[in-house]
Design an enzyme around this catalytic site. Structure first.
Site, mmCIF file in Angstrom:
data_model
loop_
_atom_site.group_PDB
_atom_site.id
_atom_site.type_symbol
_atom_site.label_atom_id
_atom_site.label_comp_id
_atom_site.label_asym_id
_atom_site.label_seq_id
_atom_site.Cartn_x
_atom_site.Cartn_y
_atom_site.Cartn_z
ATOM 1 N N GLU A 104 0.836 -1.206 0.000
ATOM 2 C CA GLU A 104 0.000 0.000 0.000
ATOM 3 C C GLU A 104 0.867 1.251 0.000
ATOM 4 O OE1 GLU A 104 -4.002 -0.630 2.301
ATOM 5 O OE2 GLU A 104 -2.336 -1.479 3.480
ATOM 6 N N LYS A 108 -11.401 4.774 1.663
ATOM 7 C CA LYS A 108 -10.293 4.076 1.017
ATOM 8 C C LYS A 108 -10.906 3.084 0.021
ATOM 9 C CE LYS A 108 -6.177 1.474 2.375
ATOM 10 N NZ LYS A 108 -5.403 1.009 3.536
#
Length: 125
Positions: A21, A99
């Site tokens: 990420e 997200k």
């Protein structure tokens, strides 16, 4: 009292628990619903007595695109506290962080966290 609603502010950042990420990064979306004590600003039509949402956007951007966080909850809380410190007129900062590419083993539109933060005297400069 009145509300300023800044919806779907988009930023590219590298938050998350997993190394990938941080490496790849992704978009994050922020909604900020600010409950503001009107004082005389509305009657006087004067920006100095209210929340300048251009400055608020820059503050949100600085936090989201800044230091990596593992939790979007931490991002939301940091935004809420920063806005309350910056603008003494804010009574409540209701911050949602989305997200869209959360690393979950399934199909979903996004994961979001909502922080509702009540300002108090300690939040003021």
């Amino acid at each position: 009292m009145y509300q300023i609603r800044m919806m779907n502010c988009a930023f590219f950042a590298r938050h998350g628990v997993f190394d990938q990420e941080e490496f790849l990064g992704q978009r994050f979306y922020v909604d900020a619903v600010l409950t503001v004590d009107a004082g005389d600003a509305l009657e006087d039509d004067h920006i100095a007595g209210t929340v300048d949402y251009g400055v608020a956007f820059q503050e949100i951007e600085r936090i989201v695109t800044g230091e990596r966080r593992y939790l979007i909850e931490a991002i939301g809380l940091e935004i809420a506290k920063a806005l309350c410190r910056r603008f003494s007129q804010i009574v409540t900062a209701d911050i949602t962080v989305r997200k869209p590419n959360a690393p979950v083993p399934g199909v979903l539109d996004h994961v979001e966290v909502r922080i509702v933060y009540q300002a108090d005297g300690e939040d003021r400069d």
